[in-house]
Write an enzyme that holds these catalytic residues in place. Structure first.
Site, PDB file in Angstrom:
ATOM      1  CE  LYS A  93      56.552  93.764  25.416  1.00 26.62           C
ATOM      2  NZ  LYS A  93      57.260  93.651  26.707  1.00 26.62           N
ATOM      3  CD  GLU A 115      57.800  94.542  16.820  1.00 28.11           C
ATOM      4  OE1 GLU A 115      56.920  94.549  15.942  1.00 28.11           O
ATOM      5  OE2 GLU A 115      57.632  95.024  17.958  1.00 28.11           O
ATOM      6  CB  SER A 382      55.624  96.358  33.344  1.00 22.86           C
ATOM      7  OG  SER A 382      56.940  95.899  33.578  1.00 22.86           O
TER       8      SER A 382
END
Ligand SMILES: *Cc1c(COP(=O)(O)O)cnc(C)c1O
Length: 400
Positions: A93, A115, A382
């Protein structure tokens, strides 16, 4: 790179998927964002800064690692892991948060809103805002604020303000609604830092471009190690950003097959899952047309997954397009098999994965056994599992 067709088109469509389904008041903000991104994209100094911080701050390039003992255990195709879990903040991310943070700075927007569901994107956004000296406000459902207290504390340590959202189911989709509401009201000085390849155009393409660094590195690394491309690239799919990031640089390599793994939760038939592509229908959610989990009246359904990061009732429009043209195959793995794969990777490789990519590990491990030893599977790992310890302790029924 060769491209058969440049998608999305100028209106943000991947054929029938994508677009900008937003209130009129947001259209100027999206246009401004699109123009700013188009300019940044053509500016080599923008990418020089992105590359330099990706290297020195985030920790890129991440290794492409041959999982020898996992491969031996499965007894078939060679399994390689793209180690996004080794990045700063423990997941992919940060790639997107960094790209958008630099863009916000360039647009002279000091106030960043984001968010978050489980808090992973909130932490990545707060991290980059601290690094770049930007103000950060994170919307988070009240339910999630309680479930993810440590991530709330992390964001606060990093200087962000966390705003609990008490509407609806008090989870991620309500936090997104609230962030959009804030953006409409404060459009002039505010940048909305969206966490995946979802939302209205240009977010899906912009987030894809920032995450494509994963696939670009993977392509070079596998060629250097094996002198050929992989047969399969496998990634978990929540909103779809880590999957698109590793898929996209291979999109014109027709022999490289893509498999996206969604969360089957307690089982597709129970309705307690988050498999939008496998079990959803086409609809509109959060500004984009894509596969969505909805009832006959178009109301969004509740979701469930053992991994908070896959617990979203929609998916990026580019995945819906890949599904429609057969470029990628989408499957779903349930909580139980995920938990087994999670433990398998711990024991065979000494790597504790996040529960999200454990879905992809599970599918890859089963598939590898049916392939021959010359074949190559790359799995996008990930994120790291530290964030999931509480959930795993509970799921395994362990007393600490
Ligand atoms: C958030 C998250 C995901 C899911 O998001 P995508 O946009 O589908 O990539 C997957 N893995 C990890 C580790 C995450 O934190």
């Amino acid at each position: 790179m060769r491209e058969d067709k440049q998608l999305p088109d100028s209106h943000g469509y991947f054929e029938q998927f994508g677009g900008k389904f937003v209130p009129e008041t947001l259209m100027p903000a999206l246009d401004e964002l699109e123009t700013a991104y188009e300019e940044a994209k053509r500016d080599s100094s923008f990418w020089a800064e992105f590359d330099s911080l990706s290297r020195d701050y985030s920790g890129r390039p991440t290794p492409l690692y041959f999982a020898e003992r996992l491969t031996g255990h499965c007894g078939g195709a060679q399994i390689f892991l793209k180690r996004e879990d080794l990045l700063h903040t423990g997941a992919h991310k940060i790639n997107n948060a960094l790209g958008q943070g630099l863009l916000a700075k360039r647009m002279k927007k000091q106030r960043i809103i984001a968010e978050t569901g489980a808090g992973q994107h909130g932490v990545a956004a707060a991290t980059i805002c601290a690094k770049l000296g930007l103000d950060c406000i994170v919307y988070m459902g009240e339910e999630d604020v309680q479930r993810q207290a440590i991530n709330v504390f992390r964001m606060k340590l990093l200087g962000a303000e966390v705003r609990p959202v008490s509407s609806g189911t008090r989870t991620l989709k309500d936090a997104i609604n609230e962030a959009i509401r804030d953006w409409v009201t404060n459009v002039r000085d505010t940048y909305y830092l969206l966490g995946s390849v979802v939302g209205p155009h240009p977010y899906p393409v912009m987030v894809r471009d920032f995450q494509s660094i994963i696939g670009k590195e993977t392509r070079e690394q596998i060629l250097a190690k094996c002198s050929r491309l992989p047969d399969y690239v496998i990634a978990c799919v929540g909103g779809g950003s880590n999957a698109i990031g590793i898929f996209h640089p291979f999109v014109n390599d027709k022999d490289v097959k893509f498999i996206g793994v969604e969360a089957a939760g307690r089982g597709i038939r129970t309705g307690k899952h988050a498999a939008s592509l496998v079990a959803g229908t086409v609809g509109v959610l959060h500004g984009t047309k894509s596969y969505v989990l909805q009832d006959n009246a178009g109301q969004i359904l509740g979701t469930h997954s053992i991994s908070a990061g896959l617990d979203y009732p929609g998916v990026g429009p580019e995945h819906s397009y890949y599904k429609s043209i057969g470029r990628a195959t989408y499957v779903a793995v349930d909580d139980k098999d995920t938990l087994e794969a999670f433990q398998l990777l711990c024991r065979t490789e000494g790597i504790i994965p996040a529960l999200e990519p454990a879905h992809a590990i599970s599918y890859a491990a089963k598939m590898a056994g049916s392939l021959n030893k010359e074949q190559i599977i790359v799995v996008n790992l990930s994120g790291h599992g530290d964030k999931d310890m509480d959930i795993v302790v509970k799921a395994l029924g362990v007393k600490l």
